[in-house]
Design a protein around this motif. Structure first.
Motif, short mmCIF file in Angstrom:
data_model
loop_
_atom_site.label_atom_id
_atom_site.label_comp_id
_atom_site.label_asym_id
_atom_site.label_seq_id
_atom_site.Cartn_x
_atom_site.Cartn_y
_atom_site.Cartn_z
N GLN A 49 0.83 -1.21 0.00
CA GLN A 49 0.00 0.00 0.00
C GLN A 49 0.87 1.26 0.00
N ILE A 50 2.11 1.12 0.43
CA ILE A 50 3.03 2.27 0.41
C ILE A 50 3.19 2.80 -1.01
N TYR A 51 3.15 1.91 -2.00
CA TYR A 51 3.32 2.33 -3.40
C TYR A 51 2.19 3.23 -3.87
N ASN A 52 1.02 3.14 -3.25
CA ASN A 52 -0.14 3.91 -3.68
C ASN A 52 -0.33 5.22 -2.92
N VAL A 53 0.63 5.59 -2.11
CA VAL A 53 0.55 6.85 -1.37
C VAL A 53 1.07 7.95 -2.28
N ALA A 60 8.56 8.25 -7.76
CA ALA A 60 7.76 8.48 -6.56
C ALA A 60 7.74 7.24 -5.68
N ILE A 61 7.63 6.07 -6.29
CA ILE A 61 7.62 4.82 -5.52
C ILE A 61 8.97 4.60 -4.84
N ILE A 62 10.05 4.89 -5.54
CA ILE A 62 11.39 4.75 -4.94
C ILE A 62 11.51 5.71 -3.75
N ALA A 63 11.02 6.92 -3.90
CA ALA A 63 11.05 7.90 -2.80
C ALA A 63 10.26 7.40 -1.60
N ARG A 64 9.11 6.74 -1.84
CA ARG A 64 8.30 6.22 -0.74
C ARG A 64 9.01 5.08 -0.02
N ILE A 65 9.70 4.23 -0.78
CA ILE A 65 10.47 3.16 -0.16
C ILE A 65 11.56 3.76 0.72
N LYS A 66 12.23 4.78 0.20
CA LYS A 66 13.29 5.43 0.98
C LYS A 66 12.71 6.11 2.21
N THR A 67 11.56 6.72 2.10
CA THR A 67 10.91 7.32 3.27
C THR A 67 10.61 6.25 4.31
N ALA A 68 10.11 5.10 3.87
CA ALA A 68 9.80 4.01 4.81
C ALA A 68 11.05 3.54 5.54
N LEU A 83 14.78 12.31 -7.65
CA LEU A 83 13.75 11.98 -6.67
C LEU A 83 13.38 13.22 -5.87
N ARG A 84 12.12 13.26 -5.46
CA ARG A 84 11.63 14.35 -4.61
C ARG A 84 11.18 13.75 -3.30
N GLU A 85 11.39 14.50 -2.23
CA GLU A 85 10.97 14.02 -0.91
C GLU A 85 9.46 13.89 -0.87
N THR A 86 9.00 12.94 -0.06
CA THR A 86 7.56 12.78 0.10
C THR A 86 7.02 13.96 0.92
N THR A 87 5.75 14.24 0.72
CA THR A 87 5.13 15.32 1.49
C THR A 87 4.92 14.85 2.93
N VAL A 88 4.61 15.77 3.81
CA VAL A 88 4.32 15.44 5.20
C VAL A 88 3.14 14.47 5.26
N GLU A 89 2.11 14.74 4.48
CA GLU A 89 0.92 13.87 4.46
C GLU A 89 1.28 12.46 3.98
N GLN A 90 2.09 12.37 2.93
CA GLN A 90 2.50 11.06 2.42
C GLN A 90 3.35 10.32 3.45
N THR A 91 4.25 11.04 4.11
CA THR A 91 5.09 10.42 5.14
C THR A 91 4.23 9.90 6.28
N GLN A 92 3.21 10.65 6.67
CA GLN A 92 2.31 10.20 7.74
C GLN A 92 1.55 8.94 7.32
N SER A 96 1.79 5.28 9.04
CA SER A 96 0.60 4.57 9.48
C SER A 96 0.60 3.12 8.99
N ILE A 97 0.99 2.91 7.75
CA ILE A 97 1.07 1.55 7.20
C ILE A 97 2.10 0.73 7.98
N LEU A 98 3.25 1.32 8.24
CA LEU A 98 4.30 0.62 8.99
C LEU A 98 3.83 0.31 10.41
N GLU A 99 3.08 1.23 11.01
CA GLU A 99 2.54 0.98 12.35
C GLU A 99 1.55 -0.17 12.34
N GLU A 100 0.67 -0.19 11.33
CA GLU A 100 -0.31 -1.28 11.22
C GLU A 100 0.37 -2.64 11.08
#
Length: 125
Positions: A49-53, A60-68, A83-92, A96-100
């Motif tokens: 689900q991280i890929y769909n944030v 963008a997917i690579i950036a999300r993996i790096k954020t995780a 690559l661009r950093e994820t937004t605050v909302e995307q990071t949150q 949340s996914i990692l917490e779940e």
């Protein structure tokens, strides 16, 4: 899914976040393995689900993996161009996914690559 269709393995992006999960997925399915494979697949889908944030693109997917992995304190969150950093909302949302999954938050481990067991996750509920 590729393994079920006869594939011999893969190079999943999620393995950067939780390698043990993907190792377990690719182990031969004996009696115990068959029972666990459904649970493992559920965890893989949840992690995916991280890929769909946010917008869908390879950078963008690579950036999300790096954020995780940054949230898991494995590396810094600095992105090198293009690559661009994820937004605050995307990071949150990623957090949340990692917490779940039980990888982040109270009672989790800082680096699931080395000590979080697939069978010990909170997502097993």
């Amino acid at each position: 899914e590729a393994l079920a269709m006869g594939g011999a393995g893969g190079v999943p992006g999620g393995a950067n976040i939780w390698p043990e999960l993907f190792v377990k997925m690719s182990e031969p399915a004996d009696g115990n393995g068959l029972r666990q494979i459904g649970h493992i697949n559920e965890l893989v889908l949840k992690l995916g689900q991280i890929y769909n944030v946010g917008p869908i693109s390879i950078p963008a997917i690579i950036a999300r993996i790096k954020t995780a992995v940054s949230l898991l304190q494995i590396c810094a969150d600095h992105m090198a161009p293009p690559l661009r950093e994820t937004t605050v909302e995307q990071t949150q949302k990623i957090a949340s996914i990692l917490e779940e999954l039980g990888l982040l938050g109270e009672g989790s481990v800082a680096n699931p690559c080395h000590s979080q067991s697939v069978s010990d996750t909170r997502a097993e509920k």
